[in-house]
Motif scaffolding. Structure first.
Motif, PDB file in Angstrom:
ATOM      1  N   ARG A  42       0.824  -1.218   0.000  1.00 58.54           N
ATOM      2  CA  ARG A  42       0.000   0.000   0.000  1.00 58.54           C
ATOM      3  C   ARG A  42       0.857   1.267   0.000  1.00 58.54           C
ATOM      4  N   THR A  43       2.091   1.150   0.475  1.00 62.57           N
ATOM      5  CA  THR A  43       3.038   2.263   0.431  1.00 62.57           C
ATOM      6  C   THR A  43       4.319   1.779  -0.230  1.00 62.57           C
ATOM      7  N   ARG A  44       4.780   2.512  -1.231  1.00 58.79           N
ATOM      8  CA  ARG A  44       6.025   2.149  -1.900  1.00 58.79           C
ATOM      9  C   ARG A  44       7.221   2.464  -1.012  1.00 58.79           C
ATOM     10  N   VAL A  45       8.201   1.579  -1.049  1.00 60.46           N
ATOM     11  CA  VAL A  45       9.453   1.832  -0.342  1.00 60.46           C
ATOM     12  C   VAL A  45      10.287   2.811  -1.163  1.00 60.46           C
ATOM     13  N   GLY A  46      10.651   3.921  -0.558  1.00 60.90           N
ATOM     14  CA  GLY A  46      11.520   4.872  -1.243  1.00 60.90           C
ATOM     15  C   GLY A  46      12.964   4.409  -1.187  1.00 60.90           C
ATOM     16  N   PRO A  47      13.782   4.776  -2.165  1.00 62.65           N
ATOM     17  CA  PRO A  47      15.183   4.320  -2.184  1.00 62.65           C
ATOM     18  C   PRO A  47      15.977   4.791  -0.981  1.00 62.65           C
ATOM     19  N   GLU A  48      15.517   5.873  -0.327  1.00 59.07           N
ATOM     20  CA  GLU A  48      16.231   6.364   0.848  1.00 59.07           C
ATOM     21  C   GLU A  48      16.120   5.423   2.038  1.00 59.07           C
ATOM     22  N   TYR A  49      15.201   4.452   1.966  1.00 62.01           N
ATOM     23  CA  TYR A  49      15.022   3.496   3.064  1.00 62.01           C
ATOM     24  C   TYR A  49      15.752   2.176   2.823  1.00 62.01           C
ATOM     25  N   LEU A  50      16.425   2.018   1.705  1.00 60.20           N
ATOM     26  CA  LEU A  50      17.093   0.757   1.413  1.00 60.20           C
ATOM     27  C   LEU A  50      18.218   0.473   2.405  1.00 60.20           C
ATOM     28  N   ASP A  51      18.988   1.502   2.759  1.00 56.68           N
ATOM     29  CA  ASP A  51      20.033   1.325   3.768  1.00 56.68           C
ATOM     30  C   ASP A  51      19.441   0.840   5.086  1.00 56.68           C
ATOM     31  N   THR A  52      18.325   1.457   5.476  1.00 57.48           N
ATOM     32  CA  THR A  52      17.678   1.099   6.738  1.00 57.48           C
ATOM     33  C   THR A  52      17.196  -0.343   6.722  1.00 57.48           C
ATOM     34  N   LEU A  53      16.591  -0.760   5.616  1.00 61.02           N
ATOM     35  CA  LEU A  53      16.100  -2.132   5.525  1.00 61.02           C
ATOM     36  C   LEU A  53      17.257  -3.128   5.576  1.00 61.02           C
ATOM     37  N   ALA A  54      18.350  -2.816   4.898  1.00 60.55           N
ATOM     38  CA  ALA A  54      19.500  -3.722   4.918  1.00 60.55           C
ATOM     39  C   ALA A  54      20.063  -3.860   6.323  1.00 60.55           C
ATOM     40  N   ALA A  55      20.153  -2.749   7.053  1.00 56.77           N
ATOM     41  CA  ALA A  55      20.652  -2.808   8.424  1.00 56.77           C
ATOM     42  C   ALA A  55      19.688  -3.566   9.325  1.00 56.77           C
ATOM     43  N   THR A  56      18.396  -3.374   9.123  1.00 57.16           N
ATOM     44  CA  THR A  56      17.384  -4.046   9.942  1.00 57.16           C
ATOM     45  C   THR A  56      17.458  -5.560   9.786  1.00 57.16           C
ATOM     46  N   LEU A  94      18.567   8.990 -11.048  1.00 56.14           N
ATOM     47  CA  LEU A  94      18.270   7.829 -10.217  1.00 56.14           C
ATOM     48  C   LEU A  94      19.476   7.450  -9.377  1.00 56.14           C
ATOM     49  N   ARG A  95      20.644   7.566  -9.952  1.00 60.38           N
ATOM     50  CA  ARG A  95      21.878   7.241  -9.218  1.00 60.38           C
ATOM     51  C   ARG A  95      22.009   8.084  -7.955  1.00 60.38           C
ATOM     52  N   GLY A  96      21.578   9.344  -8.035  1.00 57.19           N
ATOM     53  CA  GLY A  96      21.681  10.230  -6.884  1.00 57.19           C
ATOM     54  C   GLY A  96      20.775   9.841  -5.728  1.00 57.19           C
ATOM     55  N   ARG A  97      19.785   8.980  -5.976  1.00 55.48           N
ATOM     56  CA  ARG A  97      18.846   8.591  -4.929  1.00 55.48           C
ATOM     57  C   ARG A  97      19.179   7.246  -4.305  1.00 55.48           C
ATOM     58  N   LEU A  98      20.082   6.504  -4.916  1.00 59.85           N
ATOM     59  CA  LEU A  98      20.393   5.156  -4.458  1.00 59.85           C
ATOM     60  C   LEU A  98      21.474   5.183  -3.372  1.00 59.85           C
ATOM     61  N   PRO A  99      21.645   4.074  -2.633  1.00 57.45           N
ATOM     62  CA  PRO A  99      22.612   4.033  -1.521  1.00 57.45           C
ATOM     63  C   PRO A  99      24.019   4.432  -1.948  1.00 57.45           C
ATOM     64  N   LYS A 100      24.677   5.212  -1.095  1.00 63.84           N
ATOM     65  CA  LYS A 100      26.012   5.744  -1.400  1.00 63.84           C
ATOM     66  C   LYS A 100      27.136   4.939  -0.761  1.00 63.84           C
ATOM     67  N   GLY A 101      26.819   4.059   0.182  1.00 62.07           N
ATOM     68  CA  GLY A 101      27.862   3.302   0.861  1.00 62.07           C
ATOM     69  C   GLY A 101      28.676   2.460  -0.096  1.00 62.07           C
ATOM     70  N   GLU A 102      29.984   2.297   0.181  1.00 64.16           N
ATOM     71  CA  GLU A 102      30.884   1.582  -0.715  1.00 64.16           C
ATOM     72  C   GLU A 102      30.773   0.069  -0.531  1.00 64.16           C
ATOM     73  N   VAL A 103      30.868  -0.639  -1.635  1.00 63.74           N
ATOM     74  CA  VAL A 103      30.874  -2.100  -1.623  1.00 63.74           C
ATOM     75  C   VAL A 103      32.240  -2.585  -1.144  1.00 63.74           C
ATOM     76  N   ASP A 104      32.248  -3.560  -0.247  1.00 63.44           N
ATOM     77  CA  ASP A 104      33.491  -4.128   0.265  1.00 63.44           C
ATOM     78  C   ASP A 104      33.834  -5.365  -0.555  1.00 63.44           C
ATOM     79  N   PHE A 105      34.886  -5.271  -1.361  1.00 62.90           N
ATOM     80  CA  PHE A 105      35.310  -6.398  -2.184  1.00 62.90           C
ATOM     81  C   PHE A 105      36.374  -7.246  -1.504  1.00 62.90           C
ATOM     82  N   GLY A 106      36.656  -6.973  -0.248  1.00 59.84           N
ATOM     83  CA  GLY A 106      37.624  -7.760   0.491  1.00 59.84           C
ATOM     84  C   GLY A 106      39.014  -7.641  -0.093  1.00 59.84           C
ATOM     85  N   GLU A 107      39.698  -8.781  -0.208  1.00 64.32           N
ATOM     86  CA  GLU A 107      41.081  -8.777  -0.691  1.00 64.32           C
ATOM     87  C   GLU A 107      41.189  -8.339  -2.143  1.00 64.32           C
ATOM     88  N   HIS A 108      40.084  -8.406  -2.899  1.00 64.13           N
ATOM     89  CA  HIS A 108      40.122  -8.003  -4.309  1.00 64.13           C
ATOM     90  C   HIS A 108      39.900  -6.501  -4.488  1.00 64.13           C
TER      91      HIS A 108
END
Length: 384
Positions: A42-56, A94-108
Motif C-alpha cells: 500500500r506504500t512504496r518503499v523509497g530508495p532512501e530506506y534501502l540502507d535502513t532495511l539492509a541494516a534491519t 536515479l543514481r543520486g537517490r540510491l545508496p552511497k555506501g561503498e561495496v566491500d570487495f575484500g582482498e580483491h
C-alpha cells in the motif's frame, strides 16, 4: 527468456521472515510505524530506506542486491504496460537517490580503480542485464513488461536475494565484452581509458586473473563456441610469466631513465599511484592517452611529450623511454595476434549461432544493419 522479477513488498516480507523478526520488531528497528504498509504494497518503499532495511535485516553486504531488487520491480512495467526506456539523464538522477555506501570487495578491493557504491553496482547490473551489450554502446536501456514471479514460501528455507545473484554473470560478460572491444580500440575514448587503467592495475596483482584462467572449466566431449570458447586454452602460467617480464622491463627502463634500481614491488606501487590519479587521466588529450598506452605496452618508440603531472618513474619512462625488450615485445605481439584471430572467430560464431536461433525478420534486420555498417566503414555507396 525473461528474467524473474519479484514484487518488492514480497522481497521485504521474505527478508523479514528470514531474519526472524516480527512486523512490530521491524517497524521499531526501521523507525517506521507504518512498516506493514511496505509489505502489503500500500506504500512504496523509497530508495532512501534501502540502507535502513539492509541494516534491519542484517544484510548490509548485500545492499547492492537489495537495491537491484528494488530497481527491477520499481521500473519494470507490468503486463499490458509500455516499455520503459532510460536515458543517461534519467539514470544519473536515479543514481543520486540510491545508496552511497561503498561495496566491500575484500582482498580483491586492490584491483578496483576507484571505490564503487552499492547503488552504482546495482545500476551497473541493471544495465548489464537489460541494456547494451558493452559499455559505451549507443543502445538504450529498455525494460519490457514482465509478469512478476511468485515469491518463495516464508519458511526460511532459501534466501530470496539469491534469486538475483546470477545477474553478476551478466555483469561479468558485459565487462568482458567491453574489455574485448577496448583492447582493439573499438570503444569511446573514456571507456578505452578506463579499460587501460584497469589493465595496468591488473599488472600490480595478476594472481586473481591468473587463478581464474587456471580454473576455467573445459567441457569434455563438447567444443565451446563463441565468446565462451575464448577462455579455453588461455595459459595461466604464460600470463604470470609475461606479467613478471613486463614488470622487470619497466624496472629496467626506469633505471635507465633515473639511474636508480627499482624493485618489482616499488614498480607496482608506482603503477597503482599512476592508475589512481584521476586528475592526470582527465587532463590527457586523445593523442596523449594513446601515447601513454602504446608506450607502456612497447608498441611505439618515439613518444617524447609532456604529461600534465609528474608520477615518478612512470611518466618519466614515457617521456624519456629507451627501447623496450625486443624479445618481450615480439612475444606480446604474437600473443596479441593470436588473441585477435580467436576474437574474430568467436564473434563470427556468436553471430552465426544467434542468427540460427532468431526469427527470420530479426536475422534479416541484423544482416542489413551489419551490411550498412560495413558500407559506411568502406565509404562505398548504397546498400544493395
Amino acid at each position: 527468456m525473461k528474467f524473474p522479477v519479484y514484487r518488492f513488498p514480497e522481497v521485504v516480507r521474505a527478508l523479514r521472515n528470514e531474519s526472524g523478526l516480527t512486523v512490530l520488531q521491524a517497524a521499531e528497528l526501521t523507525d517506521y510505524g507504518k512498516y506493514e504498509r511496505w509489505e502489503s504494497g500500500r506504500t512504496r518503499v523509497g530508495p532512501e530506506y534501502l540502507d535502513t532495511l539492509a541494516a534491519t535485516f542484517g544484510i548490509e553486504g548485500d545492499l547492492w542486491l537489495l537495491a537491484y531488487a528494488w530497481l527491477v520491480d520499481r521500473y519494470t512495467p507490468r503486463p499490458g504496460g509500455k516499455p520503459v526506456e532510460f536515458t543517461r539523464q534519467v539514470l544519473m538522477r536515479l543514481r543520486g537517490r540510491l545508496p552511497k555506501g561503498e561495496v566491500d570487495f575484500g582482498e580483491h578491493g586492490v584491483l578496483a580503480v576507484r571505490a564503487i557504491s552499492h547503488g552504482d553496482l546495482a545500476l551497473m547490473c541493471l544495465v548489464a542485464r537489460y541494456g547494451p551489450s558493452h559499455a559505451g554502446a549507443h543502445v538504450p536501456l529498455v525494460l519490457h513488461p514482465t509478469k512478476r514471479t511468485q515469491a518463495p514460501p516464508p519458511d526460511g528455507s532459501a534466501y530470496i536475494l539469491d534469486r538475483y545473484t546470477d545477474v553478476l554473470g551478466d555483469l561479468m560478460r558485459w565487462t568482458g565484452r567491453t574489455f574485448l572491444l577496448g583492447g582493439t580500440g573499438q570503444v569511446r575514448r573514456e571507456v578505452g581509458v578506463a579499460v587501460f587503467r584497469q589493465t595496468l592495475l591488473l599488472l600490480t596483482d595478476p594472481e586473481p586473473f591468473a587463478s581464474l584462467l587456471a580454473t576455467t572449466p573445459v567441457r569434455s566431449g563438447a567444443k565451446l563456441r563463441g565468446l565462451d570458447g575464448l577462455s579455453v586454452g588461455c595459459s595461466a602460467a604464460k600470463f604470470r610469466r609475461l606479467v613478471v617480464r613486463e614488470l622487470e622491463d619497466l624496472c629496467r627502463l626506469a633505471g635507465a631513465v633515473d639511474g636508480r634500481i627499482l624493485t618489482i614491488e616499488e614498480m607496482k606501487a608506482e603503477l597503482r599511484a599512476f592508475v589512481h590519479d584521476d586528475a592526470f587521466w582527465d587532463g590527457l588529450s586523445d593523442l596523449e592517452s594513446d601515447k601513454v598506452a602504446a608506450t607502456l605496452i612497447g608498441t611505439i618508440g618515439d613518444t617524447r611529450w609532456s604529461p600534465s603531472t609528474e608520477h615518478w618513474p612512470v611518466t618519466r619512462i614515457v617521456t624519456e623511454l629507451p627501447e623496450p625488450d625486443p624479445a618481450l615485445v615480439a612475444e606480446m605481439q604474437k600473443l596479441r595476434d593470436q588473441l585477435d584471430r580467436r576474437r574474430r572467430r568467436a564473434i563470427a560464431q556468436e553471430i552465426a549461432d544467434a542468427a540460427a536461433m532468431a526469427s527470420p525478420a530479426a536475422a534479416l534486420d541484423a544482416s542489413v544493419r551489419l551490411r550498412r555498417d560495413q558500407t559506411r566503414a568502406n565509404g562505398s555507396g548504397a546498400v544493395p
